[in-house]
Enzyme design. Structure first.
Site, PDB file in Angstrom:
ATOM      1  N   LYS A 134      -1.218  12.343 -27.760  1.00 22.17           N
ATOM      2  CA  LYS A 134      -0.883  13.734 -27.558  1.00 22.17           C
ATOM      3  C   LYS A 134      -1.298  14.605 -28.753  1.00 22.17           C
ATOM      4  O   LYS A 134      -1.516  15.802 -28.629  1.00 22.17           O
ATOM      5  CB  LYS A 134       0.641  13.871 -27.403  1.00 22.17           C
ATOM      6  CG  LYS A 134       1.261  13.160 -26.242  1.00 22.17           C
ATOM      7  CD  LYS A 134       2.775  13.394 -26.325  1.00 22.17           C
ATOM      8  CE  LYS A 134       3.512  12.585 -25.312  1.00 22.17           C
ATOM      9  NZ  LYS A 134       4.979  12.755 -25.477  1.00 22.17           N
ATOM     10  N   GLY A 135      -1.360  13.983 -29.929  1.00 22.86           N
ATOM     11  CA  GLY A 135      -1.428  14.741 -31.178  1.00 22.86           C
ATOM     12  C   GLY A 135      -2.607  15.678 -31.318  1.00 22.86           C
ATOM     13  O   GLY A 135      -2.535  16.676 -32.022  1.00 22.86           O
ATOM     14  N   GLU A 192      -9.816  13.552 -32.375  1.00 23.25           N
ATOM     15  CA  GLU A 192      -8.608  12.909 -32.910  1.00 23.25           C
ATOM     16  C   GLU A 192      -7.807  13.878 -33.778  1.00 23.25           C
ATOM     17  O   GLU A 192      -8.374  14.821 -34.345  1.00 23.25           O
ATOM     18  CB  GLU A 192      -9.017  11.701 -33.767  1.00 23.25           C
ATOM     19  CG  GLU A 192      -8.885  10.372 -33.059  1.00 23.25           C
ATOM     20  CD  GLU A 192      -7.430   9.970 -32.841  1.00 23.25           C
ATOM     21  OE1 GLU A 192      -6.520  10.821 -32.849  1.00 23.25           O
ATOM     22  OE2 GLU A 192      -7.190   8.768 -32.645  1.00 23.25           O
ATOM     23  N   ASP A 196      -5.956   7.418 -40.122  1.00 25.85           N
ATOM     24  CA  ASP A 196      -5.250   6.852 -41.274  1.00 25.85           C
ATOM     25  C   ASP A 196      -5.932   5.538 -41.629  1.00 25.85           C
ATOM     26  O   ASP A 196      -6.920   5.509 -42.360  1.00 25.85           O
ATOM     27  CB  ASP A 196      -3.771   6.697 -40.909  1.00 25.85           C
ATOM     28  CG  ASP A 196      -2.939   6.124 -42.045  1.00 25.85           C
ATOM     29  OD1 ASP A 196      -3.489   5.910 -43.133  1.00 25.85           O
ATOM     30  OD2 ASP A 196      -1.739   5.876 -41.844  1.00 25.85           O
ATOM     31  N   ASP A 268       3.442  14.606 -34.838  1.00 28.73           N
ATOM     32  CA  ASP A 268       4.899  14.515 -34.650  1.00 28.73           C
ATOM     33  C   ASP A 268       5.543  13.473 -35.539  1.00 28.73           C
ATOM     34  O   ASP A 268       4.870  12.621 -36.140  1.00 28.73           O
ATOM     35  CB  ASP A 268       5.202  14.138 -33.192  1.00 28.73           C
ATOM     36  CG  ASP A 268       4.878  12.664 -32.913  1.00 28.73           C
ATOM     37  OD1 ASP A 268       3.780  12.205 -33.300  1.00 28.73           O
ATOM     38  OD2 ASP A 268       5.726  11.960 -32.346  1.00 28.73           O
ATOM     39  N   ARG A 274       5.610  18.798 -33.265  1.00 33.73           N
ATOM     40  CA  ARG A 274       4.273  19.019 -32.701  1.00 33.73           C
ATOM     41  C   ARG A 274       4.008  20.511 -32.511  1.00 33.73           C
ATOM     42  O   ARG A 274       2.882  20.965 -32.478  1.00 33.73           O
ATOM     43  CB  ARG A 274       4.141  18.348 -31.319  1.00 33.73           C
ATOM     44  CG  ARG A 274       4.093  16.834 -31.346  1.00 33.73           C
ATOM     45  CD  ARG A 274       3.585  16.324 -30.001  1.00 33.73           C
ATOM     46  NE  ARG A 274       3.893  14.927 -29.758  1.00 33.73           N
ATOM     47  CZ  ARG A 274       3.146  13.908 -30.183  1.00 33.73           C
ATOM     48  NH1 ARG A 274       2.069  14.117 -30.893  1.00 33.73           N
ATOM     49  NH2 ARG A 274       3.498  12.671 -29.891  1.00 33.73           N
TER      50      ARG A 274
END
Ligand code: 5GP
Ligand code: MG
Length: 294
Positions: A134-135, A192, A196, A268, A274
């Site tokens: 979702k990010g 994206e 990380d 989030d 978010r």
């Protein structure tokens, strides 16, 4: 709703001029006009730990000396209270340790990335913009808006993966549903929110390759590039840079950030935050709060 208006002078990232405000400095560096080919397939090899010559991405840091000499830098605020202009719900009061990237800078960096995409991808066929939910959704929105303004044709598609639990990688990547069929024979940009360790992309990219796209590349709002500032790792020979497992194109990276847990603009902590326009480093209060009950 809180509106912090302590320093009303915002810098614009697109100007590349040295400007000082009380809380941010933008250092002009690097050559932003270099073009890179869009048509090479994404490689899964380890990236170099030193920044390449054509580094057009932006490093967010407290200490400019941590950034490669050919890059641009954004010096972050010391605390949430001393920031420029930021908006967040009352519910989040006291949850952040500092503002990392103001919305205005996110938006102007999206404009630059969209211009790069427009200049490097063909305009006589649609580019498949694949949003990784979702990010990435808010970043995707900003980027697509700038592509639309430029008149660049694209198709929109979505796919959901999940690898984080709380503030750490779970080590496994869950895939939800099927990848869209639109990718076959087309150029694909995988959008994206943040890279990380690279674990998510390492799991995702081979499945995209199987769909037989003409090319595929990753475009990420953020990349965690450094160990935590002030940590013992800071003095390591690699300049504090974390080596990623994935090769990324600097023209398609929004910002390189320190190794802190960040929220906002889609990112989030257990589904909380978010909705923030800006990107923040989550503070102890926020972490203790634990996000939303799921
Ligand atoms: P990776 O698999 O590269 O280690 O992590 C990528 C995914 O982990 C991102 O798509 C995002 O969902 C999550 N993630 C990594 N770092 C952060 C962070 O600092 N904040 C938030 N909210 N999510 C993160
Ligand atoms: Mg993601």
């Amino acid at each position: 709703m809180k509106i912090l208006l302590i320093n009303p002078v915002f810098f614009t990232l697109s100007s590349f001029l040295l400007k000082n405000t009380n809380t941010h400095t933008l250092i002009p560096m690097g050559n932003n006009n270099q073009k890179s080919s869009c048509c090479s397939n994404q490689s899964m090899e380890k990236s170099e730990s030193t920044a390449p010559e054509d580094d057009s991405s932006i490093y967010v840091t407290r200490n400019v000396k941590n950034t490669p000499s050919n890059s641009r830098s954004l010096v972050m605020s010391d605390s949430a209270k001393q920031t420029s202009s930021a908006i967040y719900p009352d519910l989040y009061e006291g949850h952040f340790s500092s503002l990392l990237i103001p919305y205005k800078d996110l938006d102007s960096r999206c404009k630059e990335i969209a211009e790069h995409i427009h200049a490097t991808y063909p305009s006589d066929e649609p580019l498949v913009m694949l949003c990784i939910l979702k990010g990435s959704a808010p970043f995707y929105n900003l980027l697509c808006n700038h592509l639309s303004i430029l008149g660049h044709p694209f198709m929109i598609d979505f796919y959901r993966v999940k690898s984080y639990e709380g503030t750490g990688s779970s080590g496994t990547v869950k895939h939800f549903g099927d990848l869209p069929k639109s990718m076959k024979g087309r150029h694909v940009l995988v959008i994206e929110d943040i890279v990380d360790t690279g674990t998510t992309l390492k799991s995702l990219l081979p499945t995209i390759a199987e769909k037989d796209p003409k090319s595929y590349k990753v475009c990420s709002m953020l990349v965690k590039r450094f160990h935590s500032e002030g940590s013992e790792d800071d003095d390591e020979d690699d300049g504090g840079e974390i080596t990623k497992q994935i090769e990324l194109d600097n023209n398609l990276i929004g910002f390189n950030i320190p190794n802190a847990f960040v929220v906002g603009c889609g990112l989030d902590y257990n589904e909380m935050y978010r909705d923030l326009r800006d990107i923040w480093i989550l503070g102890e209060e926020g972490i203790k709060g634990g996000g939303y009950d799921l």
